[in-house]
Write an enzyme that holds these catalytic residues in place. Structure first.
Site, PDB file in Angstrom:
ATOM      1  CE  LYS A  34      48.191  37.994  20.079  1.00  0.00           C
ATOM      2  NZ  LYS A  34      46.974  37.174  20.007  1.00  0.00           N
ATOM      3  CE1 TYR A 250      44.687  71.958  23.061  1.00  0.00           C
ATOM      4  CE2 TYR A 250      45.718  69.881  23.666  1.00  0.00           C
ATOM      5  CZ  TYR A 250      45.725  71.068  22.948  1.00  0.00           C
ATOM      6  OH  TYR A 250      46.781  71.351  22.126  1.00  0.00           O
TER       7      TYR A 250
HETATM    8  C1  PLP Z   1      47.006  36.431  21.259  1.00  0.00           C
HETATM    9  C2  PLP Z   1      46.746  34.976  21.331  1.00  0.00           C
HETATM   10  C3  PLP Z   1      47.138  34.230  22.462  1.00  0.00           C
HETATM   11  C4  PLP Z   1      47.734  34.862  23.703  1.00  0.00           C
HETATM   12  O1  PLP Z   1      46.708  35.430  24.475  1.00  0.00           O
HETATM   13  P1  PLP Z   1      46.994  36.125  25.892  1.00  0.00           P
HETATM   14  O2  PLP Z   1      45.656  36.490  26.398  1.00  0.00           O
HETATM   15  O3  PLP Z   1      47.834  37.322  25.599  1.00  0.00           O
HETATM   16  O4  PLP Z   1      47.703  35.119  26.721  1.00  0.00           O
HETATM   17  C5  PLP Z   1      46.948  32.857  22.419  1.00  0.00           C
HETATM   18  N1  PLP Z   1      46.374  32.263  21.338  1.00  0.00           N
HETATM   19  C6  PLP Z   1      45.954  32.958  20.269  1.00  0.00           C
HETATM   20  C7  PLP Z   1      45.310  32.254  19.132  1.00  0.00           C
HETATM   21  C8  PLP Z   1      46.114  34.335  20.234  1.00  0.00           C
HETATM   22  O5  PLP Z   1      45.689  35.025  19.169  1.00  0.00           O
END
Ligand code: PLP
Length: 353
Positions: A34, A250
């Site tokens: 993702k 800044y």
């Molecule tokens: C993002 C996600 C993962 C992966 O999680 P990590 O902590 O990056 O390993 C697994 N399952 C679901 C449902 C997620 O949304």
């Protein structure tokens, strides 16, 4: 050309997937890709990751992968958002997560050309998506009776980021909700893969560990045997000598206590470097670890060159990746490596090595 670049190490994907398989040898793997593969580039990551399946959120991304010839199973982690999307799931053999009774109803009403495999998600304490234990059995029975559904896998997601007893508590709730069912199961994110073997089930869902970062605040990626898949590099573009009492950047948040040399690096928050990284955030210049000083600006940040006599304009800088982990930089800035990786600035050129 501005010297900033993100380098993606394809060999790290293979190495980190092997770590997943060592921890969960009996499970199949959904590589979680993702958010553009956590900022690493969806197509590139998918090419390099030899997992049995791919998990993502965006229907568009899944369809783009199918159009490019990707044939592996794909799990859509938020499922479908409206019944209008269901024909695309059927046509392209995509597996939705079903997390609500609304989605169950949409499946019951759908008339699809082929049946869908679905993941039924239980809420076991995260209280984000998923059916509560009291609704879970009823939803499962409805899906099993539904003519649009081919098979059901049971899933949940952990809220615990430490891999401790609270993760086991969620396993107990999940087991109770799904008692009596012999359906396949998928529970484990990276944290559970590494610290909760009883949660491995039939399919694991690693994300962050594939990219070489740690899901834990108390263990480095290196100590877990992971290699960073992204190194963000740039160069020093100016060097200045500060007198004692001179302030920097800044808000003049850093003042030199004594005469010192500082460097200006071509990287700022528009490149994805966290603006909240305070003075003292670790960074590597000319192969030596040093610290940032002053406030990060949109396009530049400052580094302490004390003790790095050979540093000059053009010296290499590593913002995160090899020799200084995204986890360390994130911790200094009060966030997690996930946010740094998927927040890589759109203007940063990405290359593979
Ligand atoms: C993002 C996600 C993962 C992966 O999680 P990590 O902590 O990056 O390993 C697994 N399952 C679901 C449902 C997620 O949304």
């Amino acid at each position: 050309m501005r010297p900033i670049a993100a380098r993606i190490h394809l060999s790290a994907f293979r190495h980190n997937l092997a770590v997943v398989r060592r921890h969960a040898p009996k499970s199949r793997v959904w590589a979680v890709v993702k958010a553009d593969a956590y900022g690493h580039g969806l197509k590139r990551a998918v090419r390099a990751l030899d997992a049995e399946g791919l998990a993502l959120l965006e229907l568009e991304g899944a369809l783009a992968l199918r159009a490019a010839g990707e044939r592996r199973p794909m799990l859509l982690l938020e499922g479908f958002f409206s019944a209008r999307e269901l024909p695309a799931f059927a046509e392209h053999d995509l597996t939705p997560v079903v997390h609500s009774l609304d989605q169950v109803s949409m499946l019951e009403k759908a008339r699809l050309d082929s049946r869908l495999g679905v993941y039924l998600k239980a809420n076991t304490g995260m209280n984000r998506l998923g059916l509560n234990p009291a609704e879970f059995r009823g939803a499962l029975a409805r899906l099993q009776a539904c003519r649009s559904v081919a098979g059901v896998t049971l899933m949940t997601h952990f809220a615990d980021t430490e891999g401790g007893t609270r993760m086991r508590d969620q396993c107990v709730i999940f087991d109770a909700a799904s008692a009596g069912s012999r359906l396949p199961r998928s529970l484990a994110n990276s944290a559970a893969i590494l610290r909760c073997p009883e949660a491995h089930g039939d399919w694991v869902r690693p994300g962050i560990m594939l990219y070489g970062c740690s899901p834990f605040a108390d263990a480095s990626a290196e100590s877990l045997g992971l290699k960073p898949a992204m190194t963000l590099v740039s160069e020093i573009i100016a060097v200045r000598e500060l007198a004692a009492g001179d302030s920097v950047g800044y808000g003049w948040t850093f003042t030199a206590p004594a005469p010192m040399r500082i460097g200006v690096v071509a990287c700022g928050y528009a490149d994805g470097y966290p603006r909240h990284a305070p003075t003292g955030t670790p960074i590597v210049v000319a192969g030596k670890r040093t610290r940032t000083v002053g406030r990060v600006s949109m396009d530049m940040l400052f580094v302490d060159l004390s003790g790095i006599a050979n540093a000059s304009v053009g010296s290499n800088v590593i913002l995160w990746g090899e020799h200084v982990s995204a986890d360390e930089v994130a911790a200094a800035a009060g966030t997690v490596s996930y946010e740094l990786l998927c927040g890589l600035g759109g203007r940063v050129p990405v290359s593979e090595i």
